[in-house]
Write an enzyme that holds these catalytic residues in place. Structure first.
Site, PDB file in Angstrom:
ATOM      1  N   GLU A  18       9.808  -1.898   3.646  1.00 18.63           N
ATOM      2  CA  GLU A  18       9.763  -2.515   2.164  1.00 18.63           C
ATOM      3  C   GLU A  18      11.323  -1.618   1.672  1.00 18.63           C
ATOM      4  OE1 GLU A  18       5.401  -0.649   1.659  1.00 18.63           O
ATOM      5  OE2 GLU A  18       6.854  -0.458   3.246  1.00 18.63           O
ATOM      6  N   ASP A  28       4.767   0.291   3.935  1.00 19.31           N
ATOM      7  CA  ASP A  28       3.759   1.588   3.784  1.00 19.31           C
ATOM      8  C   ASP A  28       2.428   1.360   4.903  1.00 19.31           C
ATOM      9  OD1 ASP A  28       5.174   3.078   3.197  1.00 19.31           O
ATOM     10  OD2 ASP A  28       5.459   2.748   0.960  1.00 19.31           O
ATOM     11  N   ASP A  75      -0.973   1.968   3.650  1.00 16.03           N
ATOM     12  CA  ASP A  75      -1.829   1.889   2.543  1.00 16.03           C
ATOM     13  C   ASP A  75      -1.921   0.323   2.105  1.00 16.03           C
ATOM     14  OD1 ASP A  75       0.537   1.354   1.308  1.00 16.03           O
ATOM     15  OD2 ASP A  75       0.105   2.784  -0.452  1.00 16.03           O
ATOM     16  N   GLU A 117      -1.518  -1.291  -0.516  1.00 15.45           N
ATOM     17  CA  GLU A 117       0.087  -1.976  -1.174  1.00 15.45           C
ATOM     18  C   GLU A 117       0.386  -2.029  -0.154  1.00 15.45           C
ATOM     19  OE1 GLU A 117       1.231  -2.923  -5.285  1.00 15.45           O
ATOM     20  OE2 GLU A 117      -1.284  -1.658  -4.602  1.00 15.45           O
ATOM     21  N   TYR A 169       3.725  10.401   5.672  1.00 16.47           N
ATOM     22  CA  TYR A 169       3.627   9.370   4.057  1.00 16.47           C
ATOM     23  C   TYR A 169       3.253  10.485   2.838  1.00 16.47           C
ATOM     24  CZ  TYR A 169       2.452   5.009   1.828  1.00 16.47           C
ATOM     25  OH  TYR A 169       2.514   4.377   0.768  1.00 16.47           O
ATOM     26  N   ARG A 186       1.528   8.949  -0.494  1.00 14.68           N
ATOM     27  CA  ARG A 186       0.709   8.703  -1.358  1.00 14.68           C
ATOM     28  C   ARG A 186      -0.678   8.564  -0.086  1.00 14.68           C
ATOM     29  NH1 ARG A 186       4.411   5.411  -2.772  1.00 14.68           N
ATOM     30  NH2 ARG A 186       5.835   5.709  -4.816  1.00 14.68           N
ATOM     31  N   HIS A 199      -5.913   9.259   7.084  1.00 18.64           N
ATOM     32  CA  HIS A 199      -4.540   8.815   7.354  1.00 18.64           C
ATOM     33  C   HIS A 199      -4.308  10.285   7.327  1.00 18.64           C
ATOM     34  CE1 HIS A 199      -4.434   5.605   3.920  1.00 18.64           C
ATOM     35  NE2 HIS A 199      -4.270   5.336   5.027  1.00 18.64           N
TER      36      HIS A 199
END
Length: 785
Positions: A69, A143, A145, A147, A357, A359, A404
């Site tokens: 990203e 990433d 997740d 998203e 990470y 988040r 995670h």
């Protein structure tokens, strides 16, 4: 959004539930004739073609392409890999629902979104396409997740490739080992995660688009509503109502003193003393007469050992809370810094990510990381500071993604002492916070000796407590702000002479306003939103002027009450925290392949659309539209009083054809001026009372030739300025403060009300602190009033 196994036939596509299969080998990704869901005009297509030509790679063949990203992430990963790899950043989402229209076709049990390529991403997509066309293998490395999974899916769609079989790699940290391992173990795009993200995006578009339109019709333009933001706003509005409805109560506490040791009254005449046991002064005076007349002995001494364990490693919410309280960082700033630390910074080993990470709502730590940490503690602090067996932590967050990891340093040898030579100041502060919290998790517990002493008479029992730290344990790293409270060597049965025994007047305080940190903690505990949404939600409420953040406290604005009341009365589920949390659980079940995403949406939409239709017809308009009796100087139509986002205003009734708005200063200040007997000291003209946005003030009638203004006498205190002897007056900006009337010649200022009392230590003016205290404005010395 299409199935992993389907081809897109037009710009409106729908993702159906598909169970992902294991990734294929790192062979060349299969090119298909799948069309993109991006809608563009002919002009846009021409631009895209030109960009594609301009971005054409210089090399004719490329072995491996990795798509991430962010440019920073791309730079760090490229640093680990050789010439056989090219790493390109998509710069976030390359396409989304249209900004200016609804973009979803809804039929019974069916939702078809229309995605559009972002204008500012056309060059990026063209560049990615050009490199993909010459690459043997293209990897999606967004990433980990939902998203990131959705971004990866949209990239594959834009490349007109088949989702199934397209190599997708994931990693918790951006280090050489993590990247190498991920390249050796690619998988497919997880369509269940994509479906969960799409369901969230469509749900938020349905709620936001439909309700925001209704708010514009019924209250005012520029307002917004949303599934997460409206339930959070309800929490803030409810707290503000509690504060406004609060009625303070005066109460008394009784304490006995043995030199500088304070004892609290625990029992009186058989009754346990609570906070509000003494409300009347007469009752206090009667009790004091009895208490002062009696003799006391030490009736009990109890020694205990108390063990304090370290906190878990950080996850997103706890990091934001701790950074706010310890470092003063806003959640948005915290996440921005953490993003840099994750994506890659310069270190003693080169460019790499120094934290995992950021988040995440998991507290898991890999065995390798725990092992490395325990070795570090043993070497640096010794065996007695290392907990005997590894600690593990379980998240209490609803629906936590335990697969995670928690937020931790990627390399335990990159200590803050080394990091200070490489990181920026704010990066070092946050990294140190993360590093120390992580190290503490595997250190020994802190051990305290606690002592409770009771002193009793015939009618009463007083209590005091003390403690001392006998082994610091993890406080060796975290520090211990609580000072030891050591007590004298009391003996059971010995007499004690209290002097004095006295009362202290206290007043109950209203509930505290939320800070950003405490609001995030509440959101987490209620299951509202996810780690990636905490900071953006608060920022959105602030941007919409629903809240204002002053001195770390969140102040709810008046428009928030109007909006929340309307939603609560007509769309109660939207502002219900339990409803929002239940939807989050359903989104989690979509990601785990337990629920069909369209069924979840339809269950919500069926009832919501009925309420929306009813609201369009039956919710009364709250807009102001009152004739003022004046005519518009620009078009001759009547002027009307209206309500806007920033309060009431007078504008033309012929809007939007005529945009005239009556300016307060030019049009109303003179007509609303009230004459006074006071004379302007600058030009001799009479002074008049005018109305400003912060209330009434005195101004020269000779304005604009003379611009002299001053506060009204009612705002002046009977206190002389300690700097120049002038008057101290109350002033208003965002809140009331106190300053010298001779400003700007004198810059004296105080945030709280000064009083006619001077400090015993330095002689400077003192200000009020609570009801019974005064604090020196200069040296901060405190005295009883």
């Amino acid at each position: 959004m299409p199935n992993a196994n389907s081809k897109t036939k037009d710009s409106s596509t729908t993702t159906k539930d598909t169970k992902t299969t294991k990734a294929t080998t790192k062979a060349k990704t299969t090119k298909t004739v799948t069309k993109t869901t991006t809608k563009t005009s002919t002009k846009k297509k021409e631009t895209s073609t030109k960009s594609s030509v301009a971005s054409k790679p210089k090399v004719k063949t490329l072995k491996n392409l990795i798509i991430v990203e962010s440019p920073a992430k791309a730079k760090t990963i490229k640093n680990f890999l050789g010439k056989d790899y090219e790493v390109i950043a998509s710069k976030g989402h390359i396409r989304d629902l249209p900004k200016s229209r609804f973009g979803i076709t809804i039929k019974p049990n069916s939702f078809t979104p229309t995605y559009e390529l972002a204008k500012d991403h056309q060059d990026v997509v063209a560049k990615i396409k050009a490199f993909h066309d010459i690459a043997e293998t293209t990897y999606i490395a967004t990433d980990e997740d939902r998203e990131g999974e959705a971004i990866g899916f949209h990239i594959i769609e834009a490349l007109k490739e088949n989702v199934e079989g397209f190599p997708r790699i994931v990693f918790h940290e951006i280090t050489k080992q993590a990247i190498t391992n991920s390249l050796e173990n690619p998988r497919n795009i997880d369509m269940d995660k994509v479906n969960a993200q799409q369901a969230r995006r469509l749900l938020d578009r349905i709620v936001g688009f439909k309700l925001s339109g209704l708010l514009a019709k019924k209250i005012n333009r520029g307002l917004s509503a949303g599934r997460v933001q409206s339930s959070v706003l309800k929490i803030l509005v409810d707290r503000e109502k509690e504060i406004r409805d609060f009625k303070p109560i005066d109460y008394y506490l009784i304490n006995a003193y043995d030199k500088d040791i304070s004892f609290d009254l625990l029992y009186y005449r058989g009754d346990k003393i609570e906070k509000l046991s003494f409300l009347e002064k007469e009752k206090v005076d009667a009790a004091l007469t009895v208490l002062r007349s009696e003799s006391y002995k030490i009736s009990s001494i109890e020694k205990k050992q108390r063990v304090t364990n370290p906190s878990p490693p950080f996850m997103t919410s706890s990091l934001q809370q701790s950074a706010s309280s310890v470092l003063g960082f806003s959640p948005t700033r915290t996440m921005s810094i953490a993003q840099r630390l994750y994506e890659g910074v310069q270190t003693n080993r080169g460019l790499e990510g120094v934290i995992t990470y950021m988040r995440t709502d998991s507290l898991n730590i890999t065995k390798e990381a725990v092992s490395a940490l325990r070795g570090y503690i043993k070497e640096k602090y010794g065996d007695k500071y290392l907990v005997s067996s590894p600690r593990s932590f379980v998240s209490k967050a609803k629906g936590a993604q335990e697969a995670h990891e928690a937020i931790r340093p990627t390399n335990i040898d990159f200590t803050p002492g080394i990091a200070k030579d490489y990181l920026k100041e704010e990066e070092l502060k946050l990294y140190t916070l993360i590093f120390n919290r992580f190290v503490a998790t595997q250190m020994s517990s802190a051990v305290f000796d606690t002592l409770s002493v009771l002193a009793s008479s015939e009618s009463a029992t007083f209590k005091t407590t003390g403690r001392s730290l006998i082994f610091e344990g993890f406080y060796k790293v975290m520090g211990n702000e609580d000072k030891d409270k050591l007590l004298p060597s009391y003996k059971e049965g010995e007499a004690i002479n209290f002097d004095p025994i006295k009362e202290t007047l206290k007043t109950t305080e209203p509930p505290a306003r939320y800070s950003e940190a405490s609001l995030i903690k509440t959101m987490e505990s209620l299951g509202i939103g996810r780690p990636s949404t905490y900071a953006p939600t608060i920022k959105l409420l602030s941007d919409r002027n629903y809240i204002a953040i002053e001195k770390k406290q969140i102040h709810t604005q008046e428009i928030a009450f109007t909006v929340t009341d309307m939603l609560e009365n007509n769309f109660n589920e939207i502002v219900d925290a339990n409803f929002s949390a239940a939807l989050e659980s359903k989104l989690d079940s979509i990601a785990s392949h337990s629920t069909n995403w369209e069924e979840v949406l339809w269950d919500f939409y069926e009832g919501f659309s009925a309420k929306l239709e009813d609201g369009e017809k039956n919710i009364a308009s709250l807009k102001k539209h009152e004739l003022t009796g004046e005519m518009c100087p620009e078009c001759g139509e009547p002027l009307v009083l209206r309500s806007g986002r920033y309060g009431d205003f007078v504008g033309c009734s012929n809007y939007p054809k005529c945009h005239y708005i009556k300016k307060d200063k030019k049009d109303t200040s003179e007509t609303n001026a009230t004459p006074t007997s006071e004379v302007c000291e600058k030009c001799g003209a009479p002074m008049v009372i005018k109305q400003g946005r912060n209330g009434e003030f005195l101004a020269c009638s000779n304005y604009p030739k003379c611009k002299n203004t001053k506060s009204l006498k009612s705002d002046a205190l009977d206190v002389a300025c300690p700097e120049c002897g002038g008057e101290i007056v109350a002033k208003r900006a965002r809140s009331v403060f106190y300053g010298c009337s001779n400003y700007p010649k004198c810059n004296f200022i105080s945030s709280t009300k000064p009083i006619n009392k001077h400090c015993e230590k330095c002689g400077y003016l003192m200000r009020q602190k609570g009801k019974n205290k005064a604090v020196c404005i200069k040296c901060k010395h405190e005295e009883d009033i």
